[in-house]
Design a protein around this motif. Structure first.
Motif, mmCIF file in Angstrom:
data_model
loop_
_atom_site.group_PDB
_atom_site.id
_atom_site.type_symbol
_atom_site.label_atom_id
_atom_site.label_comp_id
_atom_site.label_asym_id
_atom_site.label_seq_id
_atom_site.Cartn_x
_atom_site.Cartn_y
_atom_site.Cartn_z
ATOM 1 N N TRP A 215 40.876 42.305 35.614
ATOM 2 C CA TRP A 215 40.786 41.198 34.714
ATOM 3 C C TRP A 215 41.738 40.343 35.321
ATOM 4 N N LEU A 218 39.473 38.808 38.483
ATOM 5 C CA LEU A 218 38.357 38.157 37.892
ATOM 6 C C LEU A 218 38.710 36.944 37.377
ATOM 7 N N THR A 219 39.775 36.701 36.581
ATOM 8 C CA THR A 219 40.297 35.396 36.116
ATOM 9 C C THR A 219 40.725 34.384 37.314
ATOM 10 N N PHE A 240 36.214 41.237 31.160
ATOM 11 C CA PHE A 240 36.885 39.932 31.458
ATOM 12 C C PHE A 240 37.451 39.388 30.188
ATOM 13 N N TYR A 247 34.747 31.871 29.722
ATOM 14 C CA TYR A 247 33.837 33.117 29.209
ATOM 15 C C TYR A 247 32.503 32.723 28.659
#
Length: 534
Positions: A215, A218-219, A240, A247
């Motif tokens: 997470w 990916l952020t 996510f 998003y």
């Protein structure tokens, strides 16, 4: 020393000290005089055994141990084992068998167990000798971890009392397996080039990215790319933070919808998911013409079946962390991603004479659930509203049955709570789904799994009715079951329950329950009467 003694020693070594079980006579030689330092949890149906073990394995990120009774037990558990495999839950599954000394005569309770669970076990073994049982258990642990699924060991009932000589027997498995992750910049560079050459990239994430490290990576990557992030359809878990501004929602499950969502994207990186999960068949390509696709996953099967320009088989979090470090931040002149669909405004309460609908229930839950709540979903006809109103805000914040079979949520929620006793767990379940796994309520009560079960009771298989209507085939032959009281069944299982029929009662009840969720040691079920959504 006996094989049984050696087997318990092996189980302790690997931390397999809780057993989820529904045993029969072929398992009594193992279980009689059960050691005090091991924990035995009884479930009243094999689907609940595997469902609870699956939830526990997902919560602890360690293999869970399950025990089934020969052919009847394994046969009843096959659907749940399929879910465990697709949800990538590591399980060690012990299956009892008749006495080895007369198996050739096929006595009562003999099981023809090889192949009964199809291709869903990641490994299957019936040891050639009783003395090989400890080796098989050790290897099953390693296979379950490596391949992220259920590993089966079949043990004839007389094997447990056979002698075992530690000084002479060789355990055909290592005492431990290390799985180091080592990525060089050269390994990641092709993906970096793939993204750097894109003007309008997008990310699609899946269950394989549901970890704190993934997470965070990916952020960081999404923010550097300034790109939208979609969740794969029919996800087992969220990949996510679904309250992040980038998003973009759940990717549709049909090809037309996928192409429409990705129409202005020239490159798509899929992380922790295959390319792409679908449900109804539609002809045509998966992505618009000219859109390139790459995939990052640590699941070889996902990588090998994905129609992609590039596949990288590696830890998703590590890959994305390196990508975020390699790629420069996008300039503000780069086209911005499409605005995130705003969460829907809370629905107006039902007026006088108007029914309480699933969206009212979900909105009421959203008002008070702590950020770290684990939401277990099995309400097909209300899934879209649940995604909109109850976004996953922390890793393991959303769990569902990726296989699609019903009966997962109740036992899985109990297993998740037992594995994560400090995190609130709420299962939102249709009444049709609940009836597949209602026996799990007894186990939740017995073993102190303080789950809030919210059952949306419309007295029918509403999603099935909807599918029939979409096909224009008229009503199906299946009847409604409005005469079944889920609250009554919960009471029969010893689970506290309350029937909710009005919005005011819903708000008052949740107001009293929600603050207790972190510390609850007993489950409670709300049987909420709702009409089928139109």
């Amino acid at each position: 020393m006996t094989v049984r003694d050696a087997a318990f020693r092996t189980l302790r070594h690997f931390g397999l000290t809780t057993v989820f079980a529904n045993p029969g006579s072929t398992e009594v030689p193992l279980l009689a005089d059960f050691p005090d330092d091991l924990r035995f949890l009884l479930a009243l149906h094999e689907g609940s055994v595997i469902g609870m073990a699956t939830g526990h394995a997902l919560a602890t990120e360690r293999p869970a141990l399950a025990l089934l009774h020969t052919v009847a037990g394994l046969g009843n558990a096959v659907g749940a084992l399929a879910t465990a495999r697709v949800n990538r839950a590591p399980l060690v599954v012990l299956v009892g068998q008749q006495d080895r000394r007369h198996l050739a005569l096929e006595p009562f309770l003999t099981g023809k167990l090889t192949g009964l669970a199809g291709d869903y076990p990641v490994w299957h073994e019936q040891p050639a000798r009783p003395q090989d049982v400890p080796s098989a258990l050790a290897r099953a642990h390693h296979e379950a971890v490596t391949h992220r699924g259920p590993a089966l060991v079949v043990v004839p009932m007389d094997d447990w009392s056979a002698p075992y000589d530690y000084g002479r027997e060789v355990v055909a498995a290592p005492a431990g397996v290390r799985r180091p992750v080592s990525l060089t910049p050269a390994d990641v560079q092709p993906l970096a080039d793939f993204l750097a050459s894109s003007r309008t990239p997008a990310l699609v994430v899946g269950a394989g990215a549901d970890s704190p490290a993934a997470w965070a990576a990916l952020t960081a990557l999404a923010e550097r790319l300034r790109c939208p992030v979609w969740q794969e359809s029919f996800e087992a878990r969220a990949g996510f933070p679904q309250d992040h501004p980038l998003y973009a929602g759940v990717l549709p499950a049909e090809r037309d919808g996928v192409r429409a969502r990705l129409a202005d994207r020239d490159a798509v990186l899929t992380v922790g998911a295959p390319v792409f999960r679908q449900y109804p068949y539609e002809p045509g390509p998966l992505v618009p013409a000219g859109t390139r696709v790459a995939v990052v996953t640590d699941d070889p099967d996902e990588a090998h079946r994905s129609p992609a320009d590039l596949a990288v088989l590696a830890d998703p979090g590590e890959v994305c962390a390196q990508l975020a470090a390699l790629l420069p931040a996008r300039e503000h002149t780069v086209p911005r991603p499409p605005p995130r669909a705003r969460p829907p405004a809370p629905p107006e309460p039902p007026g006088p004479g108007e029914p309480l609908r699933p969206v009212h229930v979900l909105a009421a839950l959203a008002r008070g659930l702590p950020r770290e709540t684990i939401v277990v979903e099995e309400c097909p006809s209300a899934r879209a509203d649940l995604h909109a109103l109850l976004p996953a805000r922390e890793p393991l914040g959303y769990v569902s049955a990726a296989m699609g079979g019903l009966g997962f949520a109740l036992p899985a929620a109990a297993g998740l709570r037992l594995g994560q006793p400090r995190r609130p767990v709420v299962a939102v379940v249709g009444d049709g789904s609940a009836l597949y796994g209602i026996q799990a309520l007894w186990s939740a009560v017995r073993y102190g799994a303080g789950v809030l079960f919210v059952v949306l009771s419309n007295g029918r298989y509403a999603v099935l009715d909807g599918v029939a209507a979409q096909h224009g085939a008229g009503a199906g032959p299946w009847p409604a079951f409005e005469d079944i009281s889920v609250a009554g069944l919960a009471t029969a299982m010893g689970c506290a329950s309350h029937t909710v029929r009005t919005h005011a009662d819903l708000l008052t009840t949740l107001h009293g329950i929600t603050p207790t969720l972190p510390d609850r040691t007993k489950p409670i079920l709300l049987d909420v009467t709702v009409p089928p959504d139109p």
